[in-house]
Design an enzyme around this catalytic site. Sequence first.
Site, short mmCIF file in Angstrom:
data_model
loop_
_atom_site.label_atom_id
_atom_site.label_comp_id
_atom_site.label_asym_id
_atom_site.label_seq_id
_atom_site.Cartn_x
_atom_site.Cartn_y
_atom_site.Cartn_z
N CYS A 2 -9.42 -9.57 -5.97
CA CYS A 2 -8.72 -10.00 -4.76
C CYS A 2 -7.41 -9.22 -4.69
O CYS A 2 -6.52 -9.42 -5.50
CB CYS A 2 -8.45 -11.50 -4.82
SG CYS A 2 -7.57 -12.13 -3.38
N GLU A 102 -12.05 -8.37 1.92
CA GLU A 102 -12.92 -7.46 1.16
C GLU A 102 -13.53 -6.48 2.15
O GLU A 102 -13.57 -6.72 3.36
CB GLU A 102 -14.02 -8.22 0.43
CG GLU A 102 -13.56 -8.97 -0.81
CD GLU A 102 -13.05 -8.08 -1.93
OE1 GLU A 102 -13.18 -6.83 -1.80
OE2 GLU A 102 -12.53 -8.61 -2.91
#
Length: 217
Positions: A2, A102
Amino acid sequence: MCGRVSISDQTSIAKGLHLKLANDLIRPANINLPPIMELPVFTDDKPSELQYLRWSLIPFWAKEKPKFSTFNARIENLSESGSWKHLLGKKHCVIITDGFYEWKKLDEKVKKKQAYLIRMKDMRFTLMAGLWDTWVDHKTGELIHSCTIITRTANEDMKELHDRMPCLLTIQNANIWVNKELPLPDRMLALEPLLPNQLEMCTVQKVGDEEEYRELF
């Protein structure tokens, strides 16, 4: 992993999660926040207070800021790594986001990618498990409070985008994670994998585009 998140302003977070807000706390929203910047959190030390911690953990024993990446901590290594194991059961935090980003690879050479904003369904905030620590810069005397986001193997919803994902929490599990009265094994159970269909993933053409981002909410 992340590496980019979106966060709301401090007033919205405090109101939405019923957290105490310091009078001098001024933190605007940021729809594309990277590591090294400050993340909104609540911790096991102050579970009812909104705090902001540097995103990239500096262990208390470090002589200098780490030159390796510390903004994510793999759940598989928490009890073994010298950077994390001293924090387990002692310094847990919950990171408060609107979601994380993402990129899906669209060709083999990775020249084309599609960005996604990923967040928890039916929750105003997307909560992530983390660890925190306090480091003293011996050159300046400055105290730096910092944190890392714990990651795990991607679940079924995330696999097409990435092989890792943050340890995401429901409100109930977030409160368990920061409850110092509970033994560590019980707190670790709060990091159980998400069931399928607990995430929603929205395509975005450009990460950081304010107008497009607000249309998603």
